[in-house]
Design a protein around this motif. Structure first.
Motif, short mmCIF file in Angstrom:
data_model
loop_
_atom_site.label_atom_id
_atom_site.label_comp_id
_atom_site.label_asym_id
_atom_site.label_seq_id
_atom_site.Cartn_x
_atom_site.Cartn_y
_atom_site.Cartn_z
N TYR A 168 0.85 -1.09 0.04
CA TYR A 168 -0.03 -0.12 -0.13
C TYR A 168 1.04 1.37 0.05
O TYR A 168 1.22 1.90 0.93
CB TYR A 168 -0.92 -0.03 1.18
N PRO A 169 1.16 1.86 -1.15
CA PRO A 169 2.27 2.83 -1.21
C PRO A 169 1.61 4.30 -0.68
O PRO A 169 2.34 5.15 -0.51
CB PRO A 169 2.66 2.94 -2.92
N ASP A 170 0.54 4.31 -0.50
CA ASP A 170 -0.42 5.40 -0.09
C ASP A 170 -0.31 5.47 1.32
O ASP A 170 -0.82 6.59 2.09
CB ASP A 170 -1.70 5.43 -0.45
N SER A 171 0.29 4.68 2.10
CA SER A 171 0.21 4.57 3.58
C SER A 171 1.29 5.73 4.09
O SER A 171 2.18 5.95 3.54
CB SER A 171 0.68 3.10 4.13
N GLU A 172 0.74 6.45 5.13
CA GLU A 172 1.65 7.43 5.99
C GLU A 172 2.81 6.48 6.46
O GLU A 172 4.06 7.29 6.91
CB GLU A 172 1.26 8.15 7.15
N ARG A 173 3.14 5.18 6.36
CA ARG A 173 4.14 4.78 7.22
C ARG A 173 4.92 3.91 6.32
O ARG A 173 6.04 3.20 6.65
CB ARG A 173 3.47 3.40 8.04
N THR A 174 4.99 4.37 5.02
CA THR A 174 5.86 3.85 4.07
C THR A 174 5.91 4.92 2.96
O THR A 174 5.72 6.09 2.82
CB THR A 174 5.35 2.37 3.29
N SER A 175 6.77 4.51 1.77
CA SER A 175 6.91 5.46 0.56
C SER A 175 6.75 4.80 -0.60
O SER A 175 7.12 3.38 -0.39
CB SER A 175 8.26 6.33 0.72
N PRO A 176 6.67 5.17 -1.92
CA PRO A 176 6.85 4.55 -2.97
C PRO A 176 8.17 3.89 -3.11
O PRO A 176 8.14 2.51 -3.77
CB PRO A 176 6.49 5.46 -4.17
N ASN A 177 9.24 4.44 -2.77
CA ASN A 177 10.51 3.72 -2.95
C ASN A 177 10.65 2.56 -2.00
O ASN A 177 11.01 1.27 -2.27
CB ASN A 177 11.72 4.62 -2.81
N ASP A 178 10.37 2.56 -0.80
CA ASP A 178 10.06 1.50 0.24
C ASP A 178 9.30 0.32 -0.49
O ASP A 178 9.68 -0.83 -0.21
CB ASP A 178 9.66 1.74 1.39
N CYS A 179 8.08 0.79 -1.10
CA CYS A 179 7.29 -0.36 -1.77
C CYS A 179 8.02 -1.13 -2.92
O CYS A 179 7.87 -2.42 -3.00
CB CYS A 179 6.00 0.17 -2.25
N VAL A 180 8.57 -0.49 -3.43
CA VAL A 180 9.54 -1.09 -4.98
C VAL A 180 10.58 -1.98 -4.09
O VAL A 180 10.89 -3.31 -4.46
CB VAL A 180 10.24 0.04 -5.53
N VAL A 181 11.19 -1.59 -3.02
CA VAL A 181 12.30 -2.28 -2.27
C VAL A 181 11.74 -3.64 -1.61
O VAL A 181 12.16 -4.64 -1.84
CB VAL A 181 13.14 -1.59 -1.17
N ALA A 182 10.35 -3.35 -1.13
CA ALA A 182 9.80 -4.50 -0.61
C ALA A 182 9.39 -5.42 -1.65
O ALA A 182 9.62 -6.82 -1.29
CB ALA A 182 8.45 -4.00 0.15
N GLN A 183 9.06 -5.25 -2.84
CA GLN A 183 8.86 -5.82 -3.81
C GLN A 183 10.02 -6.89 -4.20
O GLN A 183 9.96 -8.28 -4.24
CB GLN A 183 8.31 -5.51 -5.12
N VAL A 184 11.39 -6.30 -4.29
CA VAL A 184 12.43 -6.83 -4.55
C VAL A 184 12.92 -7.93 -3.50
O VAL A 184 13.18 -9.16 -3.84
CB VAL A 184 13.35 -6.02 -4.78
N GLU A 185 12.44 -7.56 -2.30
CA GLU A 185 12.89 -8.42 -1.07
C GLU A 185 11.95 -9.59 -0.92
O GLU A 185 12.51 -10.74 -0.61
CB GLU A 185 12.83 -7.57 0.20
N ALA A 186 10.85 -9.53 -1.44
CA ALA A 186 9.68 -10.42 -1.31
C ALA A 186 10.27 -11.45 -2.27
O ALA A 186 10.26 -12.65 -2.26
CB ALA A 186 8.39 -10.14 -1.83
N ILE A 187 10.82 -11.09 -3.59
CA ILE A 187 11.15 -12.14 -4.47
C ILE A 187 12.40 -12.73 -4.01
O ILE A 187 12.40 -14.16 -4.25
CB ILE A 187 11.52 -11.07 -5.91
N CYS A 188 13.42 -12.11 -3.56
CA CYS A 188 14.70 -12.78 -3.05
C CYS A 188 14.24 -13.70 -1.90
O CYS A 188 14.87 -14.75 -1.99
CB CYS A 188 15.59 -11.52 -2.68
N ALA A 189 13.48 -13.16 -1.12
CA ALA A 189 13.20 -14.08 0.04
C ALA A 189 12.65 -15.45 -0.40
O ALA A 189 12.87 -16.52 0.17
CB ALA A 189 12.42 -13.40 1.14
N ALA A 190 11.67 -15.22 -1.40
CA ALA A 190 11.02 -16.36 -1.84
C ALA A 190 11.91 -17.60 -2.61
O ALA A 190 11.91 -18.76 -2.32
CB ALA A 190 9.94 -16.06 -2.84
N ILE A 191 12.94 -16.97 -3.33
CA ILE A 191 13.96 -17.69 -3.86
C ILE A 191 14.87 -18.23 -2.92
O ILE A 191 15.32 -19.43 -2.88
CB ILE A 191 14.59 -17.17 -5.15
N ASP A 192 15.43 -17.52 -1.99
CA ASP A 192 16.30 -17.86 -1.11
C ASP A 192 15.87 -19.08 -0.19
O ASP A 192 16.79 -20.03 0.12
CB ASP A 192 16.73 -16.76 0.03
N PHE A 193 14.63 -18.86 0.31
CA PHE A 193 14.05 -20.11 0.95
C PHE A 193 13.98 -21.21 0.28
O PHE A 193 14.37 -22.16 0.75
CB PHE A 193 12.75 -19.59 1.47
#
Length: 340
Positions: free
Chosen positions: A308-333
């Motif tokens: 949810y990039p419109d949240s006051e608790r995050t930013s659009p850039n953090d959301c992009v980084v979160a997507q990348v981390e999700a991919i990497c965590a999925a493959i790493d596991f």
């Protein structure tokens, strides 16, 4: 969830759209950004310099209606084809399983497109010793340019990934059909490839425009008089009820939480209208719903991300980084599980 009375400029509340309303919706969608500049050129630049990946055009969308008086930056959109691209491992090994990353299934979901591109440019090469990688950064460029959830015929592409031919015209999108055909061709005899799909990660986001535009539009299209007005605040996963992969999902959420916050369950233990398995996780019948992650390929591990990039608790850039981390965590596991 809160039910809100429908108010939408197209159609009559309580009466489903016909061809006229769908046409009105289509011709009023305006181009707001450039797929060519944002996605195509970065892909071509990256692959031209890469020794590990190659760019494949697997289809093209013809823009034939007069959707706009003028396109983005004055470019006329009439008759302008939108090429569909995938990036694949240049050396495809039949001894390795395959991982599929998709973004832009809903064209308006920016962090999904940018997350797929960022993963490809910055992290994908590190996984080539273990898996073949296929990345489709923007499946629906028509929606990307217009910042729309639907494709041009007012259908949701993330409900059209089904292999059955029954009532196909009612729900199948051209974008889904071409992607599924391409993924099927990857394993044909001419390429001498044996495709073993292990994992599919489909990158999504939910914005506040879901409440102001997309949910009202859906209610109007489907002949409803009210719609749900709530967006989960935070990152969550939509997993498949098939399989027992709770450890996998939880490992991904733990990694992502280092970047952005995880969506909490509602008081009734739901998340986005579905029963929540835990904070940040719902499990659904992915194939039955026609979701991209679950229907595009027959992979053992499948998941859809939501942020949810419109949240006051995050930013659009953090959301992009979160997507990348999700991919990497999925493959790493998965790699770690295979090594143990």
């Amino acid at each position: 969830m809160v039910k809100v009375p429908l108010s939408y400029p197209i159609g009559t509340p309580g009466i489903p759209w016909g061809a006229s309303e769908r046409q009105t919706w289509r011709v009023t969608r305006k181009i707001k950004r450039s797929y060519h500049a944002d996605v195509v050129l970065p892909l071509k630049d990256f692959c031209a310099q890469s020794d590990s990946f190659e760019l494949v055009q697997y289809g093209s969308l013809a823009v034939t209606d007069n959707y706009n008086d003028n396109g983005y930056d004055g470019i006329d959109s009439v008759g302008r084809d939108l090429p569909l691209y995938a990036v694949i491992s240049k050396v495809f090994s039949n001894n390795k399983p395959c991982v599929l990353i998709t973004g832009g299934t809903h064209g308006y979901e920016t962090s999904g497109v940018m997350g797929a591109l960022s993963f490809l440019v910055s992290r994908a090469v590190q996984y080539l010793p273990y898996v073949n990688v296929v990345v489709v950064p923007c499946m629906c460029p028509w929606g990307y340019e217009r910042i729309e959830r639907w494709v041009a015929n007012a259908l949701d592409p993330n409900r059209s990934f089904r292999w059955t031919k029954e009532d196909e015209a009612d729900w199948r999108t051209e974008e889904a059909t071409m992607l599924m055909a391409f993924l099927d061709r990857l394993g044909d005899k001419d390429h001498n490839r044996v495709i073993k799909w292990l994992c599919h990660v489909d990158l999504h986001e939910t914005t506040q425009s879901d409440c102001t535009e997309f949910r009202p539009a859906k209610a109007a299209r489907d002949g409803l008089k009210e719609y749900d007005d709530h967006v989960p605040d935070g990152f969550y996963l939509v997993g498949d009820i098939v399989g027992n992969h709770l450890e996998w999902y939880n490992a991904i959420l733990q990694r992502v939480e280092k970047v952005t916050h995880i969506a909490e369950m509602e008081e009734d233990n739901t998340l986005s209208g579905y029963p929540a398995t835990s904070r940040g996780l719902i499990l659904v019948p992915a194939k039955e719903l026609g979701l991209c992650a679950g229907g595009a390929v027959d992979a053992k591990y499948v998941m859809t991300t939501e942020v949810y990039p419109d949240s006051e608790r995050t930013s659009p850039n953090d959301c992009v980084v979160a997507q990348v981390e999700a991919i990497c965590a999925a493959i790493d596991f998965i790699i770690q599980q295979k090594m143990n």
